[in-house]
Scaffold this motif. Structure first.
Motif, short mmCIF file in Angstrom:
data_model
loop_
_atom_site.label_atom_id
_atom_site.label_comp_id
_atom_site.label_asym_id
_atom_site.label_seq_id
_atom_site.Cartn_x
_atom_site.Cartn_y
_atom_site.Cartn_z
N PRO A 1 102.84 73.49 9.62
CA PRO A 1 103.13 72.05 9.54
C PRO A 1 104.61 71.77 9.79
CG PRO A 1 102.97 72.95 7.34
CD PRO A 1 102.60 74.07 8.28
N LYS A 2 104.89 70.51 10.14
CA LYS A 2 106.28 70.09 10.32
C LYS A 2 106.86 69.77 8.96
CE LYS A 2 109.08 67.16 13.30
NZ LYS A 2 109.06 66.22 14.45
N ARG A 3 108.06 70.26 8.71
CA ARG A 3 108.64 70.13 7.38
C ARG A 3 109.83 69.18 7.39
NH1 ARG A 3 109.24 75.38 4.13
NH2 ARG A 3 111.18 75.64 5.33
N PHE A 4 109.83 68.27 6.41
CA PHE A 4 110.91 67.31 6.23
C PHE A 4 111.52 67.50 4.85
CE2 PHE A 4 108.06 65.34 9.29
CZ PHE A 4 108.92 64.82 10.23
N MET A 5 112.83 67.32 4.76
CA MET A 5 113.52 67.35 3.48
C MET A 5 114.02 65.94 3.18
SD MET A 5 114.29 69.16 0.88
CE MET A 5 114.01 70.83 1.48
N HIS A 6 113.28 65.25 2.30
CA HIS A 6 113.60 63.86 2.00
C HIS A 6 114.59 63.80 0.84
CE1 HIS A 6 113.05 59.65 0.75
NE2 HIS A 6 112.67 59.45 2.00
N PRO A 7 115.59 62.91 0.89
CA PRO A 7 116.62 62.88 -0.16
C PRO A 7 116.09 62.49 -1.54
CG PRO A 7 116.88 61.02 1.35
CD PRO A 7 115.88 61.95 1.98
N GLU A 8 114.94 61.84 -1.61
CA GLU A 8 114.42 61.39 -2.90
C GLU A 8 113.20 62.17 -3.38
OE1 GLU A 8 114.52 57.11 -3.78
OE2 GLU A 8 115.13 56.84 -1.69
N VAL A 9 112.31 62.55 -2.49
CA VAL A 9 111.08 63.23 -2.94
C VAL A 9 111.08 64.71 -2.59
CG1 VAL A 9 109.78 61.07 -2.76
CG2 VAL A 9 109.75 62.70 -0.85
#
Length: 277
Positions: free
Chosen positions: A225-233
């Motif tokens: 899967p494509k991975r995102f690093m969100h600043p809040e979650v």
């Protein structure tokens, strides 16, 4: 020269042929208008109701090319209809191709229905043209950039903040992927194309890009899967589905999470939090 009568009739017919649900608007219980209201079209075209109304009444100044493009997008015109609109106003239609900004009505209709899903429409150079609200919440507003900075690949090698939304351990692969993708487009479009000019610009700016460009890699695919690093979650792992418009080489990217997963719960939370101010 502007054809005021032809322009007024064309705009009126297109407006009357569209229904609120065609453009992502809610239909009110007491609605009596045949098609869209002038004020609704004006809002979709990012102009005042008075300005748009004068065009339908064969009045007002000749719209600029930028204004005509905005009208064409707001009315969900096809490429042929867009070109016809440009000629009615007295302008030469934009060149068609992979770097065009005009989104086909089919992709727009799909995007308008993805209210609760992160999604975006991009050009082949990775320029984000439109996002859903949850898409903005996930990645930030990617439509605000101008010039070469509109491309995620260009920002990746020139702006360190572009990497903040992706886990650090994925950066090397993403660098290879962006370089590989740009090389493939340059091969298709030619060195004199927008892609070729962007590659030349990056070769002068980024030692990392120059090193990867010299490896002549093509076909490096996104990881799933494509991975995102969100600043809040925090970390989200999302699957990305593509829908291609071959006429403009635009892609509709839709991001989904496995139901019941931690990433699915985080997406639901993002829907409540919304985009950072």
């Amino acid at each position: 020269m502007i054809d005021r009568t032809g322009l007024a009739e064309f705009l009126r017919r297109r407006r009357e042929s569209l229904q609120p649900e065609d453009v992502g608007l809610a239909r009110g219980a007491r609605r009596r208008t045949n098609g869209l209201r002038r004020e609704e079209v004006a809002a979709l075209c990012h102009m005042s109701t008075d300005y748009y109304s004068r065009l339908e009444r064969e009045r007002g100044p000749q719209p600029s090319e930028q204004m005509v493009a905005s009208i064409a997008q707001g009315l969900h015109l096809s490429l042929d209809e867009r070109d016809h609109l440009f000629r009615l106003v007295g302008h030469v239609p934009p060149t068609r191709g992979g770097s065009g900004d005009h989104i086909g009505p089919g992709l727009l209709r799909v995007l308008d229905r993805l209210v609760d899903t992160p999604a975006e429409i991009t050009t082949e150079l990775g320029e984000t043209l439109r996002q859903t609200p949850l898409g903005v919440a996930l990645t930030g507003d990617l439509t605000r950039f101008r010039g070469n900075a509109r491309s995620i690949g260009w920002r990746w090698f020139t702006d360190p903040s572009a990497r903040a939304r992706y886990p650090e351990e994925d950066h090397d692969h993403l660098s290879r992927m962006f370089t590989s993708g740009l090389r493939q487009i340059v091969g298709q479009r030619g060195r004199e194309s927008a892609a070729g000019r962007m590659a030349d610009d990056l070769l002068g700016r980024s030692p990392e890009f120059r090193r990867l460009w010299d490896q002549h890699e093509v076909g490096v695919r996104p990881q799933e899967p494509k991975r995102f690093m969100h600043p809040e979650v925090g970390l989200l792992e999302l699957n990305c589905q593509h829908l291609l418009d071959p006429e403009q080489s635009h892609r509709l990217l839709v991001y989904t999470a496995v139901p019941g997963s931690e990433s699915h719960e985080k997406l639901q939370l993002l829907g409540v939090i919304g985009a950072p101010v």
